[in-house]
Motif scaffolding. Structure first.
Motif, PDB file in Angstrom:
ATOM      1  N   ARG C   7      30.791 -95.500 100.903  1.00 37.09           N
ATOM      2  CA  ARG C   7      31.454 -95.315  99.602  1.00 37.09           C
ATOM      3  C   ARG C   7      30.937 -94.086  98.860  1.00 37.09           C
ATOM      4  N   ARG C  11      32.932 -90.428  98.198  1.00 38.34           N
ATOM      5  CA  ARG C  11      33.071 -89.799  96.884  1.00 38.34           C
ATOM      6  C   ARG C  11      32.477 -88.398  96.876  1.00 38.34           C
ATOM      7  N   PHE C  16      38.744 -89.129  98.980  1.00 44.27           N
ATOM      8  CA  PHE C  16      39.885 -89.847  98.437  1.00 44.27           C
ATOM      9  C   PHE C  16      41.076 -88.929  98.230  1.00 44.27           C
ATOM     10  N   LEU C  43      39.782 -91.599 107.334  1.00 44.04           N
ATOM     11  CA  LEU C  43      40.345 -92.884 106.911  1.00 44.04           C
ATOM     12  C   LEU C  43      39.357 -94.012 107.167  1.00 44.04           C
ATOM     13  N   ARG C  44      38.671 -93.924 108.302  1.00 42.09           N
ATOM     14  CA  ARG C  44      37.682 -94.956 108.599  1.00 42.09           C
ATOM     15  C   ARG C  44      36.572 -94.974 107.561  1.00 42.09           C
ATOM     16  N   LEU C  46      36.894 -94.045 104.479  1.00 40.34           N
ATOM     17  CA  LEU C  46      37.447 -94.536 103.217  1.00 40.34           C
ATOM     18  C   LEU C  46      37.607 -96.045 103.220  1.00 40.34           C
ATOM     19  N   THR C  47      37.913 -96.593 104.392  1.00 38.71           N
ATOM     20  CA  THR C  47      38.232 -98.021 104.408  1.00 38.71           C
ATOM     21  C   THR C  47      37.067 -98.873 104.898  1.00 38.71           C
TER      22      THR C  47
END
Lengths: 581, 449, 375
Positions: C7, C11, C16, C43-44, C46-47
Motif C-alpha cells: 500500500r 502510493r 493509483f 495491478l498486482r 495495487l490489489t
C-alpha cells in the motif's frame, strides 16, 4: 450633512461549507460590536429565499443603509444579494461581501485561527461598507444585430436561430466554404446517415436567409466596444470593413491532433497508417483501398493525442470512440471479408443511441481489444501493431494492412489570436473557457460574447447544435431586450489633481481614457470603462479613483486587517454624496 | 420593439428542475411571460438532491439556489408549484393549456415557512421523505428541503391523518402551532387555463429500481444503497448532515458497482445513463474526503469520463488512492458483519471477493414512470427507451414530434448538468423564435384592429 | 518470502494513477522474451492489500530500464521506476544475484563495478598525453568505468581523445581519481550506495570547480544531468559537443568512410533524453558515408539489453539477447557498419555479431571511432 452608517451584517453557514470550519456564531457575535453595525445575524443559506428575506426585512424595519454578507465568493452571489437589497430600495452598491468560504473556510483547517481570520474579513468588509457610496445603474442601447465567427455547423445553427428570431446576422468564415469539419464527413454515428444530407439543408437555409449575411474568405481582425455596441473589423482579401453588432457568438471549431507528434505510430512514415479524418475521405469514395488493394485486416487505435499527459493533452476528445465504431462498421460494409480490430482503453459510448450502436458494431463482427498500442513497425508489405491485450494479459503483435489512428480534437489554428482579440480565457486544455462549467456553458467572461461548438471543447454534432442554439438564446436576449446594464463602478478623474500625463491611458486595455481636447485633463468614457482599476493604481498624483474601491475604502480595510491606522491627512471627509452620474 | 398595449405571447414550461428553470429564465429575460409548472411543492428537481457536482466539486445547492430564487422572483415568470398540466390543445403560436393546482391545505399568502407546524405534527419524524430518497423522515406537513422555492409548507394528502382518516385526534396540532393561521383544510383543487404560443417539456427522469437486480442485495442488505441515496447521506441538508454514516457508524470499506440498470439489455435498459461514471468518481472522492482511512474500490466496465474536465477529475480521484478495477460484479453476499462483492477482475484474470461495509449501486436514469401519460397528453413520440423522442437524433435535438413543443433536459435522455443547461437554453432559443414570430403576428393583427 | 508493504509502495510510486491501458507492456522490449509484464505487476501491487510477495517475480531482474514504458505512459506513471523501487526492496533484504553483489561491492571498494583496481583506471590514456583536469580547464571529460577498463571500450575513449584534441577542445580527465557515476548502482536497487556515490562525486566536482562535462556513455550523461543535484554544472554527451564542433567546422574530415552505415539509437541517449539528431548529424558529415535507417529507429529503437544492470545479470533466456535481433535488423538494411554511441551497446552488439558469426558482414563501431578514422 454627516452620514451615520447603519450596517446589517449577515454571516452565512453555507450548510457545512463554512459552519464546519468557522464558528459562525462567534463571528456574528463579534460583528455585532463593530462600529456602525446595527444588527448581526447568522443563517444556514443566506442566498436562499428566507436568507434574502432576513436582509430585506431588516432593511425595512431597522432602516439599514449598508449591508454586509459574509459568505462565498462575490463571483457567486454578489448579483443575487445586490438584487435582493435593491428590491427593497437600497442602492445595490451599498452592499459589500466578505468571502469567508473560498478565502477562509475552504482553505484552512477548523480552529480558532480560521474563525479569527473570518472575523477580520468581516470587520474589513464592515469598515469598507461604512464608506460605500450609492452608484447609479445605467443601461445602454443595443445594436439589434449579431456576429457569428465561424461557419461550421455550430456557427450555422446559431446564425439561423438569431436570424429566425428577427435580427440581422453577419456570419464570418475564414475558409471559402461553409460547413466546417462536418462537411468533410462521409457518414455520422449512430444513424449512419450521409452527413451531406444533414448539413446541406442547414447551409442552404443560412445562405438563403433574408437576414443573414455570409462573408466567406473573411477574418475578424479587430474588436472594439462592449456588449450591445461592438464594432468588429472584418477583413476580406484586401479590404477591411467595420460591422456594428450587439452580441457575438464565437464558433471557431477545432483541429485534428497531428498524429506525427506520436512518431512511434508511424504516421507519415508508413502509407498503411492513416487517421480517422483521412479515413472519412477514403470511405467517401465508396471504395476502400490501400496501395491499390482492399485491406484484409484493419486495426483502429484509440486515444491518439488524447488522455495523454506525456503529450500535454490529458483530456478526452469525446467523439473518437464513436467515430471509430462508425468507421469500423463502414469497413465491415465496404470490405466484408476484412478482419477489423479496435484497440481501446475505455469505450465511451455515452450518448443517446451510442451504446446500442456499439452493440450493433460488435455484432457486425468488429473485435474490440482492450489495450493501448505502444508502437507500429514495418513487416514486409504490411505493418505490425505491438500492444498488450490487457484482458488476455499478454503482449500481442497484430499485422495489418490498414491502421486508423483515432486522433483527438485540439483547439483550431488561431484560437490564441482570437483569445487575444476578444480577451477570452482558455481552459487548461487550450479550448475557450466558459464562464462557469456547470451553469454557464455558453457565456464567457466578456459580456455579450458567447461560445458555440467545438471551440469550447470537443463535442459531437447534436451537442454542437444544442450548444449553438443555447448560445443563440443567450445572444438573443440583449437583442430582444433592446438595452444592457452598464458597469457602475468605474473610474473617475479629480480634474484639479490631474496633470494630463497620460500614464493611465497607456495602461487602459479598454481604451476608456483620453485627454480632453481643451481642458488638458484625462476623461473617462463611462461605457467603455470596465472598472479594473489599473489607472487608479498607476496615477502618480492619485487623481483617479475607482468608484466602489476608493483609496479611503481600501485603506479602511487594510487598517482593520493590519491593525495600523493611516495618517489623518490621507483621509477624505466622510460625507454622504449624491449619486454620481 | 412592441407597442406597449399589445399582448405579448407566453410560454408554458412543464417541470421545474434545472432544465425548466433555465429555459424559463432565458425566455423571461428576453421579455416574454413564462408559466413554470412544477408538480412537487418546490422547484429545483434532482439537482437539489445532490451534494457536490463533478468535475468542479461545486456545491449543487450553491449553484442552483440563485437560479431558483431568480425564477421565483422574476417579474416575467409565474410559478405554479404543486400543480400539474392536465391537457394541452391547439397549435404552435396558439396552444391552450389546462393546469390543475393541487390543494396544499396551506394558505401561501399567510405561510412564512417557519416550520412550527411540522414540528408539532403527530407524524413528525415518521413519514418517508422522497426528497431524501427514503434515507430520512419528515412530518405529514413539510417543505421538501430548506431552500425550497416557494418556501411554503404543504400537507401530504396521502399521509396526513386528518385527510386519510377524517379525524386527527381531538385537535389539529398543526393549526394550533401555526401563528399565522395558514393551515386550511377546506382548500380544493383549482383549475387555471392559459394561452401560450409554445410549450417546453422538462419533466426529468426517474432512477432505476435496483430491486430489479436482486443478486446485488438492494432492499435486503442495509449496507447496499444507490448513488442517489449516497448523495443524500453526503449532503449537508440530508438526514446525516453530510456525515456519510450508516446507522451511526462510518464505513471503512466502500465498493461502487457500475451500470445497475444501464447497458443491460436483459432488463430492457440497454442505454448508457451517461452520468454515473462521473457521479461515482465524485462520490468516491467525497468518501475519501470524509471517511478517515477508508478503502475505496470502484468496479467498472468502461470509465466514461468524456466531458470537459472529466478525464482530469478521473486522474485526480485515482491519485487520491481510489482503486479502479475492471469487472462488473456479479453478486453481493453477506459474510458475518460485513458484505462481500464478487467479481472477476478482468485485468488480473482472477475472481475476487472484495469486502465492504458500504456498497453503492450506480443506478441508471430511466424515463419517468408516467412518461407515457405525458406523451399521450402532449402527443409526443417516445423512443424505444421510453424517453421522449427528439425530431432528429443528429440535427434537431430539442424539437419533439409535435411542432411548437420542445424538449429540455433529461426527459429526452440522460444528461449531466452542463448538457442539461445547454439543452434547456437550446429549447429556449427554439421557443423564443416561435414567441418572436407569434408576437410579430400578434402586433400586426393588433394594429390592424 | 520477500514481503513488502504494497500500500505505501503503491502510493509512493503513484501507481493509483495507472489506468491499466497496457501501453507499457505492449512496448516493453523484454516482453519479447520474458514473463515481464509491467502493467500486470502494477495491478498486482495495487490489489495486494497490505503485503505483496516479490519472490515469484524473478523477471524483475530482466528489466533493462530502457524507459519505453515511462516515456509512453499516458498517465505519467513510471513502471521502470516502480521496478527499480522493487529491486531496492529486494536488495534491502539482502536477496541479490551473486553477480550483482560482486559488482556493487566492487563499486563500493574500487570505484568501478568491474572488480578492477583504482590504480589502473587511467592506464588507457598513458601514452596519449591527455591533461589531468584542474580548475580552469574548460571541460571535464568523464570517461566512465567501461571505457576506462574494458579493452573494447578503451578504443572508444582513445578515439574521443584524438577527435577532441584535433578539434581544439580544452579538456582534462581525472584518471585514477575518477569514480563510478553510480547509474547502474541505482538501477540495481542499491539506493544507499548510490546516495553515497552521488555525495562523493558532487563534492569532488565542486572542489575541482567543474563547470562543464561531457561523457562517453549515455548512462553517465543521463545520471549526471538528471539525477545528480542541480549545481549549475553543464552536462553533455560527447555526440552533442562533437556535433557542435562539426557544425562550426572546428573539426573537418579530410579522410572518408565509404560504407553503408546504420545507426542504433542507445536507449539512454534517445528514449531517455530525446537526443536523436546530433549523432546523425555527425555521421552525415563524414564524407563517403551512406546513412540508412532501420525500421526500429529513434523512438522505436530496440534495446540492446545492456542497461539496468544487465551487463552483470544474465536474466531469463540468456541465449537470446535482444542485441542479436538488433544485429539482424541492421544486416537487413544492407549496412556494413552498425554505428552507435554507447559503450554498453558497443559491447552487446559486438558480442551478438560474434555469436551470429556475422563478423564478415557487419562491424560494430562507436561514432567516435568512425569520426576519428575519417579525420
Amino acid at each position: 450633512m454627516a452620514f451615520t452608517p447603519r450596517i446589517g451584517v449577515y454571516i452565512c453557514h453555507c450548510g457545512i461549507n463554512i459552519a464546519a470550519t468557522v464558528d459562525v456564531k462567534a463571528v456574528a457575535a463579534n460583528a455585532a460590536g463593530l462600529p456602525g453595525v446595527v444588527v448581526s445575524r447568522e443563517y444556514t443559506y443566506m442566498c436562499s429565499d428566507p436568507g434574502q428575506g432576513l436582509i430585506q426585512n431588516d432593511i425595512r424595519e431597522l432602516n439599514l443603509n449598508r449591508v454586509v454578507v459574509a459568505s462565498c465568493s462575490p463571483r457567486m452571489h454578489e448579483p443575487t444579494f445586490r438584487a435582493a437589497v435593491s428590491q427593497v430600495g437600497l442602492n445595490p452598491y451599498c452592499f459589500e461581501m466578505a468571502n469567508i468560504r473560498e478565502q477562509c473556510s475552504w482553505v484552512h483547517p477548523a480552529g480558532e485561527l480560521t474563525t479569527h481570520k473570518a472575523m477580520q474579513l468581516v470587520a474589513s468588509a464592515v469598515a469598507k461598507a461604512a464608506l460605500l457610496q450609492p452608484l447609479e445603474q445605467r443601461r445602454a442601447s443595443v445594436t439589434p444585430a449579431a456576429l457569428i465567427m465561424g461557419g461550421g455547423i455550430a456557427g450555422l445553427q446559431a446564425a439561423l436561430d438569431i436570424g429566425e428570431a428577427g435580427f440581422e446576422v453577419s456570419l464570418v468564415e475564414r475558409s471559402p466554404a461553409l460547413g466546417g469539419h462536418v462537411a468533410q464527413l462521409h457518414r455520422t454515428f449512430p444513424t449512419l446517415e450521409a452527413t451531406a444530407d444533414l448539413i446541406q439543408p442547414l447551409i442552404d437555409r443560412v445562405t438563403q436567409h433574408p437576414r443573414i449575411r455570409v462573408l466567406t474568405g473573411s477574418e475578424v481582425v479587430g474588436l472594439g466596444g462592449f456588449v450591445g455596441n461592438f464594432k468588429v473589423s472584418v477583413r476580406q482579401g484586401e479590404e477591411t470593413s467595420e460591422i456594428a453588432v450587439g452580441t457575438i457568438v464565437v464558433a471557431t471549431g477545432f483541429e485534428a491532433f497531428d498524429a506525427s507528434r506520436k512518431p512511434e505510430l508511424g504516421y507519415g512514415q508508413y502509407p498503411q497508417v492513416i487517421t480517422t479524418a483521412d479515413f472519412e475521405r477514403l470511405s467517401a469514395s465508396g471504395d476502400l483501398q490501400v496501395s491499390g488493394k482492399k485491406p484484409q485486416r484493419v486495426v483502429f487505435i484509440q486515444c491518439v493525442g488524447s488522455r495523454d499527459q506525456a503529450l500535454g493533452n490529458p483530456y478526452c476528445s469525446r467523439v473518437c470512440c464513436m467515430v471509430s465504431a462508425k468507421q469500423a462498421r463502414l469497413v465491415r460494409d465496404l470490405v466484408p471479408e476484412a478482419e477489423v480490430n479496435v484497440f481501446y482503453m475505455d469505450v465511451r459510448a455515452y450518448g443517446k443511441g451510442f451504446e446500442e450502436f456499439y452493440d450493433e458494431v460488435r455484432k457486425s463482427g468488429v473485435i474490440y481489444r482492450r489495450g493501448n498500442p505502444s508502437e507500429i513497425l514495418r513487416r514486409g508489405e504490411r505493418v505490425v501493431v505491438r500492444a498488450e491485450d490487457t484482458l488476455l494479459g499478454q503482449p500481442v503483435e497484430v499485422e495489418a494492412d490498414l491502421v486508423v489512428l483515432a486522433v483527438g480534437m485540439t483547439p483550431s489554428r488561431g484560437t490564441d489570436v482570437v483569445a487575444g482579440l476578444f480577451k477570452l480565457a482558455r481552459s487548461s486544455d487550450g479550448f475557450f473557457m466558459e464562464a462557469h462549467p456547470k451553469l454557464r456553458p455558453v457565456e464567457t467572461s466578456m459580456a455579450g460574447i458567447f461560445l458555440a461548438g467545438a471551440c469550447q471543447g470537443p463535442k459531437d454534432i447534436p451537442e454542437a447544435i444544442t450548444q449553438a442554439r443555447a448560445a443563440a438564446a443567450a445572444a438573443m436576449i440583449p437583442l430582444m431586450r433592446g438595452t444592457v446594464p452598464v458597469e457602475a463602478a468605474i473610474s473617475s478623474v479629480e480634474e484639479e489633481m490631474c496633470a494630463g500625463c497620460g500614464q493611465c491611458a497607456s495602461l487602459c486595455t479598454f481604451g476608456a481614457l483620453s485627454l480632453h481636447p481643451t481642458r488638458g485633463v484625462m476623461t473617462v468614457n463611462g461605457v467603455l470603462c470596465q472598472g479594473c482599476g489599473a489607472c487608479a493604481t498607476a496615477c502618480p498624483s492619485g487623481a483617479i479613483s475607482l468608484k466602489h474601491f476608493t483609496f479611503d475604502q481600501v485603506m479602511a480595510q487594510l487598517e482593520v486587517v493590519s491593525g495600523w491606522a493611516a495618517p489623518v491627512a490621507a483621509r477624505q471627509p466622510r460625507e454622504e454624496q449624491a449619486i454620481e452620474a | 420593439m412592441t407597442a406597449p398595449e399589445a399582448p405579448k405571447p407566453a410560454a408554458l414550461i412543464i417541470g421545474g428542475g434545472i432544465a425548466g428553470i433555465q429555459s424559463a429564465l432565458d425566455i423571461a429575460d428576453a421579455g416574454f411571460k413564462v408559466y413554470l409548472v412544477e408538480r412537487s411543492p418546490s422547484i429545483g428537481g434532482r439537482m437539489s438532491q445532490l451534494d457536490k457536482t463533478f468535475p468542479t466539486l461545486d456545491c449543487s445547492a450553491c449553484i442552483l439556489t440563485p437560479k431558483m430564487v431568480d425564477a421565483g422572483r422574476h417579474p416575467n415568470i409565474e410559478l405554479l408549484t404543486y400543480s400539474e398540466v392536465t391537457g394541452v390543445t391547439g397549435q404552435p403560436g396558439a396552444f391552450h393549456a389546462c393546469i390543475k393546482k393541487k390543494p396544499r391545505y396551506v394558505d401561501v399568502d399567510k405561510c412564512s415557512g417557519c416550520g412550527l407546524c411540522a414540528q408539532a405534527c403527530r407524524l413528525t419524524g415518521k413519514v418517508r421523505s422522497d426528497f431524501n430518497a427514503g434515507m430520512g423522515k419528515r412530518a405529514a406537513v413539510y417543505v421538501p428541503f430548506p431552500q425550497a422555492v416557494p418556501l411554503k409548507y404543504t400537507v401530504d394528502p396521502n399521509e396526513c391523518i386528518f385527510l386519510t382518516r377524517g379525524v386527527c385526534g381531538k385537535t389539529f396540532k398543526c393549526k394550533d402551532a401555526c401563528t399565522a393561521g395558514a393551515i386550511n383544510f377546506d382548500q380544493k383543487e383549482e383549475f387555471v387555463e392559459v394561452d401560450v404560443a409554445t410549450v417546453i417539456n422538462a419533466t426529468g427522469f426517474d432512477v432505476f429500481d435496483a430491486t430489479r437486480r436482486p443478486e446485488l442485495g438492494y432492499g435486503v442488505y442495509p449496507e447496499v444503497i444507490t448513488t442517489l441515496e449516497f448523495e443524500r447521506l453526503a449532503s449537508a441538508s440530508g438526514p446525516t448532515a453530510g456525515r456519510i454514516s450508516l446507522n451511526g457508524t462510518l464505513p471503512t470499506r466502500v465498493v461502487f458497482i457500475p451500470c445497475v440498470g444501464s447497458r443491460d439489455a436483459g432488463l430492457d435498459a440497454p442505454w448508457c445513463s451517461r452520468v454515473c461514471c462521473m457521479a461515482v468518481a465524485k462520490q468516491a472522492h467525497l468518501a475519501h474526503d470524509r471517511l478517515p482511512g477508508v478503502e475505496i474500490t470502484v468496479f467498472y466496465i468502461d470509465v466514461r469520463a468524456f466531458g470537459k474536465g472529466f478525464e482530469e477529475f478521473y486522474d485526480r480521484v485515482r491519485h487520491e488512492g481510489v482503486l479502479y478495477r475492471k469487472g462488473l460484479p456479479s453478486e453481493v453476499l453477506r459474510r458475518g458483519d460485513h458484505l462481500v462483492v464478487r467479481a472477476e477482475d478482468m485485468l488480473l484474470g482472477e475472481m475476487v471477493d472484495v469486502e465492504a461495509d458500504l456498497v453503492v449501486l450506480a443506478v441508471g436514469m430511466a424515463p419517468r414512470k408516467d412518461a407515457t401519460q405525458v406523451a399521450e397528453m402532449l402527443h409526443l413520440r417516445q423512443d424505444e427507451s421510453g424517453f421522449f423522442a427528439e425530431d432528429h437524433p443528429k440535427v434537431r435535438p430539442v424539437e419533439s414530434s409535435q411542432p411548437g413543443i420542445f424538449l429540455a433536459g433529461c426527459c429526452q435522455g440522460p444528461k449531466d448538468i452542463p448538457d442539461t443547461v445547454a439543452h434547456a437554453k437550446a429549447a429556449a432559443s427554439a421557443a423564443m423564435i416561435l414567441l418572436a414570430q407569434t408576437e410579430k403576428a400578434m402586433v400586426t393583427s393588433y394594429a390592424a384592429n | 518470502m520477500l514481503q513488502i508493504e504494497s500500500r505505501p509502495f503503491a502510493r509512493d510510486h503513484d501507481l493509483f494513477a495507472c489506468v491499466q491501458c497496457g501501453k507499457c507492456t505492449g512496448g516493453c522490449p523484454m516482453t519479447l522474451k520474458t514473463k515481464l509484464n509491467p502493467r500486470s505487476l502494477i495491478l498486482r501491487l495495487l490489489t495486494a492489500g497490505d503485503g505483496f510477495d516479490l519472490e515469484p517475480f524473478p523477471e524483475l531482474w530482466d528489466c533493462t530500464t530502457c524507459s519505453t514504458c515511462a516515456t509512453r505512459c499516458p498517465k505519467q506513471v513510471s513502471p521502470m521506476e516502480t521496478i527499480i523501487g522493487l529491486r531496492s526492496a529486494i536488495v534491502e533484504k539482502g536477496h541479490v544475484h551473486p553477480n550483482v553483489k560482486t559488482a556493487l561491492e566492487s563499486t563500493f571498494r574500487h570505484g568501478n563495478p568491474l572488480s578492477m583496481p583504482r590504480e589502473q583506471r587511467g592506464a588507457w590514456a598513458a601514452d596519449l598525453g591527455v591533461k589531468h583536469y584542474t580548475a580552469g580547464t574548460a571541460y571535464l571529460y568523464y570517461v566512465g568505468c567501461t571505457p576506462s577498463y574494458d579493452p573494447r571500450g578503451q578504443k572508444v575513449a582513445q578515439a574521443l581523445v584524438a577527435l577532441f584534441s584535433k578539434g581544439g577542445v580544452d579538456f582534462g580527465i581525472l584518471g585514477n581519481d575518477e569514480n563510478c557515476c553510480g547509474s547502474e548502482v541505482r538501477r540495481l536497487g542499491e539506493a544507499g550506495l548510490f546516495e553515497m556515490v552521488v555525495e562523493d562525486n558532487t563534492g569532488a566536482y565542486k572542489e575541482l570547480g567543474v563547470t562543464k562535462m561531457f561523457t562517453t556513455s549515455p548512462h553517465c550523461y543521463n545520471v549526471y544531468r538528471n539525477e545528480y543535484p542541480k549545481n549549475g554544472m553543464q552536462v553533455q554527451h560527447y555526440t552533442q559537443v562533437l556535433a557542435g564542433l562539426v557544425a562550426e567546422k572546428k573539426i573537418t574530415f579530410s579522410g572518408s568512410l565509404d560504407k553503408t552505415v546504420t545507426y542504433h539509437d542507445p536507449c539512454y541517449l534517445g528514449k531517455h533524453n530525446g537526443i536523436f539528431d546530433e549523432p546523425r548529424a555527425v555521421l552525415k558529415a563524414i564524407p563517403g558515408l551512406k546513412l540508412v535507417e532501420m525500421d526500429r529507429s529513434r523512438e522505436k529503437s530496440l534495446c540492446c539489453e545492456g542497461g539496468g544492470g544487465r551487463m552483470w545479470l544474465e536474466g531469463t533466456n540468456p541465449a537470446s539477447r535482444l542485441a542479436r535481433m538488433r544485429v539482424q535488423e541492421a544486416v537487413e538494411t544492407g549496412a556494413q557498419i552498425l554505428a552507435t554511441a554507447c559503450p554498453f551497446c558497443v559491447l552487446m552488439l559486438d558480442e551478438a555479431v560474434k555469436n551470429l558469426n556475422l563478423e564478415e558482414k557487419i562491424r560494430v563501431m562507436d561514432i567516435a571511432e568512425m569520426a576519428a578514422q575519417a579525420l
